[in-house]
Design a protein around this motif. Sequence first.
Motif, PDB file in Angstrom:
ATOM      1  N   LEU A 109      -0.305   4.050  -7.952  1.00  0.00           N
ATOM      2  CA  LEU A 109      -1.040   5.823  -8.788  1.00  0.00           C
ATOM      3  C   LEU A 109      -1.111   6.155  -7.455  1.00  0.00           C
ATOM      4  N   LEU A 110      -2.218   5.703  -6.877  1.00  0.00           N
ATOM      5  CA  LEU A 110      -2.950   6.624  -5.756  1.00  0.00           C
ATOM      6  C   LEU A 110      -2.102   6.995  -4.623  1.00  0.00           C
ATOM      7  N   ALA A 111      -0.880   5.898  -4.176  1.00  0.00           N
ATOM      8  CA  ALA A 111      -0.230   5.646  -3.028  1.00  0.00           C
ATOM      9  C   ALA A 111       1.030   6.756  -3.162  1.00  0.00           C
ATOM     10  N   PHE A 112       1.115   7.020  -4.502  1.00  0.00           N
ATOM     11  CA  PHE A 112       2.617   7.900  -5.130  1.00  0.00           C
ATOM     12  C   PHE A 112       2.589   9.411  -4.625  1.00  0.00           C
ATOM     13  N   PRO A 113       2.228   9.885  -4.896  1.00  0.00           N
ATOM     14  CA  PRO A 113       1.778  11.225  -3.887  1.00  0.00           C
ATOM     15  C   PRO A 113       2.308  11.237  -2.061  1.00  0.00           C
ATOM     16  N   PHE A 114       1.577   9.889  -1.644  1.00  0.00           N
ATOM     17  CA  PHE A 114       1.986  10.364  -0.607  1.00  0.00           C
ATOM     18  C   PHE A 114       3.531   9.358  -0.396  1.00  0.00           C
ATOM     19  N   GLY A 115       3.747   8.767  -1.174  1.00  0.00           N
ATOM     20  CA  GLY A 115       5.151   7.911  -0.620  1.00  0.00           C
ATOM     21  C   GLY A 115       6.028   8.245  -1.071  1.00  0.00           C
ATOM     22  N   ALA A 116       6.378   9.156  -2.701  1.00  0.00           N
ATOM     23  CA  ALA A 116       7.143  10.093  -2.661  1.00  0.00           C
ATOM     24  C   ALA A 116       6.832  12.022  -2.939  1.00  0.00           C
TER      25      ALA A 116
END
Length: 97
Positions: free
Chosen positions: A13-20
């Motif tokens: 969830l924390l990586a979602f902003p940077f991944g998508a």
Amino acid sequence: MISSLQAGHASPLLAFPFGAVLPAMLLVILSLLPPTRTREGLLMRVGAMIQLWLVIVLPVVALYLTLGFPVVFLVVELFETRFPRRLREPLARLVVA
């Protein structure tokens, strides 16, 4: 992502902003930029957009794709300067109107 959160792992969830989200925003920004003056600039923009799309679609290898941005620019530069003209022109017409 939901199953990871239920298991107590918040990393996806924390990586979602940077991944998508961030790559999607960059795609929108690149597509809304004014036209470039050179063919090389347009090819670099298209190469970066393809690379960002791959980052979104293939999150498992997103880090490697992101580290590959200089490779995209190097390929465009080599395409423009070293590729034979008889091959370069038909390929460039596919991208450049």
